[in-house]
Design a protein around this motif. Structure first.
Motif, PDB file in Angstrom:
ATOM      1  N   UNK A 137       0.824  -1.218   0.000  1.00  0.00           N
ATOM      2  CA  UNK A 137       0.000   0.000   0.000  1.00  0.00           C
ATOM      3  C   UNK A 137       0.852   1.259   0.000  1.00  0.00           C
ATOM      4  N   UNK A 138       0.209   2.384  -0.358  1.00  0.00           N
ATOM      5  CA  UNK A 138       0.880   3.676  -0.345  1.00  0.00           C
ATOM      6  C   UNK A 138       1.394   4.105  -1.698  1.00  0.00           C
ATOM      7  N   UNK A 139       0.914   3.484  -2.768  1.00  0.00           N
ATOM      8  CA  UNK A 139       1.365   3.830  -4.116  1.00  0.00           C
ATOM      9  C   UNK A 139       1.046   5.288  -4.422  1.00  0.00           C
ATOM     10  N   UNK A 140       2.064   6.032  -4.775  1.00  0.00           N
ATOM     11  CA  UNK A 140       1.911   7.442  -5.136  1.00  0.00           C
ATOM     12  C   UNK A 140       3.227   7.904  -5.742  1.00  0.00           C
ATOM     13  N   UNK A 141       3.195   9.026  -6.426  1.00  0.00           N
ATOM     14  CA  UNK A 141       4.430   9.557  -7.015  1.00  0.00           C
ATOM     15  C   UNK A 141       5.452   9.799  -5.919  1.00  0.00           C
ATOM     16  N   UNK A 142       6.723   9.488  -6.122  1.00  0.00           N
ATOM     17  CA  UNK A 142       7.313   8.927  -7.346  1.00  0.00           C
ATOM     18  C   UNK A 142       7.337   7.401  -7.378  1.00  0.00           C
ATOM     19  N   UNK A 143       6.756   6.732  -6.372  1.00  0.00           N
ATOM     20  CA  UNK A 143       6.784   5.261  -6.316  1.00  0.00           C
ATOM     21  C   UNK A 143       5.552   4.683  -7.013  1.00  0.00           C
ATOM     22  N   UNK A 144       5.679   4.440  -8.310  1.00  0.00           N
ATOM     23  CA  UNK A 144       4.541   3.990  -9.117  1.00  0.00           C
ATOM     24  C   UNK A 144       4.630   2.500  -9.456  1.00  0.00           C
ATOM     25  N   UNK A 145       5.199   1.702  -8.579  1.00  0.00           N
ATOM     26  CA  UNK A 145       5.427   0.290  -8.898  1.00  0.00           C
ATOM     27  C   UNK A 145       4.122  -0.432  -9.231  1.00  0.00           C
ATOM     28  N   UNK A 146       4.060  -1.069 -10.418  1.00  0.00           N
ATOM     29  CA  UNK A 146       2.879  -1.883 -10.733  1.00  0.00           C
ATOM     30  C   UNK A 146       2.753  -3.022  -9.720  1.00  0.00           C
ATOM     31  N   UNK A 147       1.521  -3.332  -9.353  1.00  0.00           N
ATOM     32  CA  UNK A 147       1.273  -4.391  -8.382  1.00  0.00           C
ATOM     33  C   UNK A 147       1.097  -3.871  -6.973  1.00  0.00           C
ATOM     34  N   UNK A 148       1.227  -2.546  -6.794  1.00  0.00           N
ATOM     35  CA  UNK A 148       0.975  -1.945  -5.488  1.00  0.00           C
ATOM     36  C   UNK A 148      -0.315  -1.127  -5.551  1.00  0.00           C
ATOM     37  N   UNK A 149      -0.843  -0.773  -4.397  1.00  0.00           N
ATOM     38  CA  UNK A 149      -2.134  -0.091  -4.326  1.00  0.00           C
ATOM     39  C   UNK A 149      -2.018   1.186  -3.502  1.00  0.00           C
ATOM     40  N   UNK A 150      -2.992   2.046  -3.668  1.00  0.00           N
ATOM     41  CA  UNK A 150      -2.998   3.292  -2.914  1.00  0.00           C
ATOM     42  C   UNK A 150      -3.388   3.067  -1.452  1.00  0.00           C
ATOM     43  N   UNK A 151      -4.386   2.221  -1.202  1.00  0.00           N
ATOM     44  CA  UNK A 151      -4.862   2.030   0.180  1.00  0.00           C
ATOM     45  C   UNK A 151      -5.592   0.693   0.313  1.00  0.00           C
ATOM     46  N   UNK A 152      -5.682   0.228   1.551  1.00  0.00           N
ATOM     47  CA  UNK A 152      -6.371  -1.037   1.818  1.00  0.00           C
ATOM     48  C   UNK A 152      -7.085  -0.977   3.169  1.00  0.00           C
ATOM     49  N   UNK A 153      -8.031  -1.892   3.340  1.00  0.00           N
ATOM     50  CA  UNK A 153      -8.656  -2.145   4.646  1.00  0.00           C
ATOM     51  C   UNK A 153      -8.768  -3.655   4.799  1.00  0.00           C
ATOM     52  N   UNK A 154      -8.336  -4.145   5.958  1.00  0.00           N
ATOM     53  CA  UNK A 154      -8.497  -5.551   6.300  1.00  0.00           C
ATOM     54  C   UNK A 154      -9.515  -5.619   7.440  1.00  0.00           C
ATOM     55  N   UNK A 155     -10.680  -6.163   7.140  1.00  0.00           N
ATOM     56  CA  UNK A 155     -11.745  -6.287   8.148  1.00  0.00           C
ATOM     57  C   UNK A 155     -11.704  -7.698   8.713  1.00  0.00           C
ATOM     58  N   UNK A 156     -11.465  -7.798  10.013  1.00  0.00           N
ATOM     59  CA  UNK A 156     -11.507  -9.088  10.698  1.00  0.00           C
ATOM     60  C   UNK A 156     -12.914  -9.290  11.249  1.00  0.00           C
ATOM     61  N   UNK A 157     -13.485 -10.448  10.935  1.00  0.00           N
ATOM     62  CA  UNK A 157     -14.855 -10.721  11.368  1.00  0.00           C
ATOM     63  C   UNK A 157     -14.952 -12.104  12.005  1.00  0.00           C
ATOM     64  N   UNK A 158     -15.981 -12.280  12.817  1.00  0.00           N
ATOM     65  CA  UNK A 158     -16.342 -13.591  13.353  1.00  0.00           C
ATOM     66  C   UNK A 158     -17.728 -13.920  12.801  1.00  0.00           C
ATOM     67  N   UNK A 159     -17.964 -15.181  12.484  1.00  0.00           N
ATOM     68  CA  UNK A 159     -19.235 -15.557  11.883  1.00  0.00           C
ATOM     69  C   UNK A 159     -20.047 -16.533  12.728  1.00  0.00           C
ATOM     70  N   UNK A 160     -19.429 -17.151  13.700  1.00  0.00           N
ATOM     71  CA  UNK A 160     -20.132 -18.092  14.569  1.00  0.00           C
ATOM     72  C   UNK A 160     -19.896 -17.728  16.030  1.00  0.00           C
ATOM     73  N   UNK A 161     -20.876 -17.808  16.919  1.00  0.00           N
ATOM     74  CA  UNK A 161     -22.261 -18.174  16.620  1.00  0.00           C
ATOM     75  C   UNK A 161     -23.035 -17.044  15.940  1.00  0.00           C
ATOM     76  N   UNK A 162     -22.603 -15.796  16.161  1.00  0.00           N
ATOM     77  CA  UNK A 162     -23.274 -14.659  15.523  1.00  0.00           C
ATOM     78  C   UNK A 162     -22.248 -13.834  14.762  1.00  0.00           C
ATOM     79  N   UNK A 163     -22.630 -13.277  13.611  1.00  0.00           N
ATOM     80  CA  UNK A 163     -21.684 -12.464  12.842  1.00  0.00           C
ATOM     81  C   UNK A 163     -21.355 -11.157  13.561  1.00  0.00           C
ATOM     82  N   UNK A 164     -20.064 -10.812  13.583  1.00  0.00           N
ATOM     83  CA  UNK A 164     -19.659  -9.556  14.211  1.00  0.00           C
ATOM     84  C   UNK A 164     -18.340  -9.079  13.613  1.00  0.00           C
ATOM     85  N   UNK A 165     -18.120  -7.767  13.679  1.00  0.00           N
ATOM     86  CA  UNK A 165     -16.875  -7.160  13.218  1.00  0.00           C
ATOM     87  C   UNK A 165     -15.929  -7.118  14.409  1.00  0.00           C
TER      88      UNK A 165
END
Length: 197
Positions: A137-165
């Protein structure tokens, strides 16, 4: 975010539609709403975006002046973390490089919902995945490397017994602020259109 996780739980775990293309529709709608609040209006969900190798479907895309300027990849990792987590990083880099080699100025975001309950107590795979996303993450000038992204979010969740963030929901403000800032920097004509003064 809770509604998104509850809907994902219903589709994948209750209805058992593991490959349903609609499983992240609420998340896509949330992204569109957040972009709209930040003056990036008219984004749509499920849009094919041209790349060097082939066109590929992205969760959310925004077009300006006849070209895709922003895209957000929406993914979920809900089974076999040890077997699929490394492949997801490879997929991410290939997916974004394909688009960037076609349109280097495009702004790209990545959102992953991960079932934290499938990881070990220390969160080995979740932490490894987070570390990789931070490096890519953090792709911006002057670091324009292909395969990188500007930003991300990783959401950790639980699904059992009830869904929750469990974590990650608070990161969305910074995520959208970063994407929108990059879009406006790279498309000054759009900024002028919003505020002609």
């Amino acid at each position: 975010m809770h509604d998104t996780i509850a809907d994902l739980h219903r589709i994948v775990y209750v209805e058992r539609k593991v490959q349903s293309p609609a499983r992240l529709n609420l998340l896509a709608d949330f992204c569109i709403q957040e972009l709209d609040l930040r003056d990036i209006r008219g984004a749509i969900r499920e849009r094919k975006i041209p790349g060097v190798g082939r066109a590929k479907q992205w969760g959310v895309a925004w077009e300006y002046d006849g070209k895709i300027r922003l895209a957000i990849s929406l993914k979920s990792l809900l089974s076999n973390l040890a077997g699929t987590t490394p492949n997801r990083i490879d997929d991410l880099m290939g997916e974004v490089a394909n688009v960037q080699l076609h349109s280097p100025e495009v702004v790209l975001g990545y959102v992953m919902v991960i079932n934290r309950q499938l990881d070990d107590q220390q969160g080995r795979w979740t932490n490894w995945f987070r570390s990789c996303l931070e490096e890519l993450s953090g792709r911006d000038a002057p670091a324009w490397a292909p395969g990188t992204i500007e930003a991300h979010v990783l959401v950790e969740a639980a699904f059992e017994p009830d869904p929750s963030v469990l974590s990650g929901a608070a990161d969305f403000d910074e995520f959208f602020d970063t994407l929108v800032a990059r879009v406006k920097e790279r498309n000054p004509g759009y900024e002028t259109q919003l505020d002609p003064t």
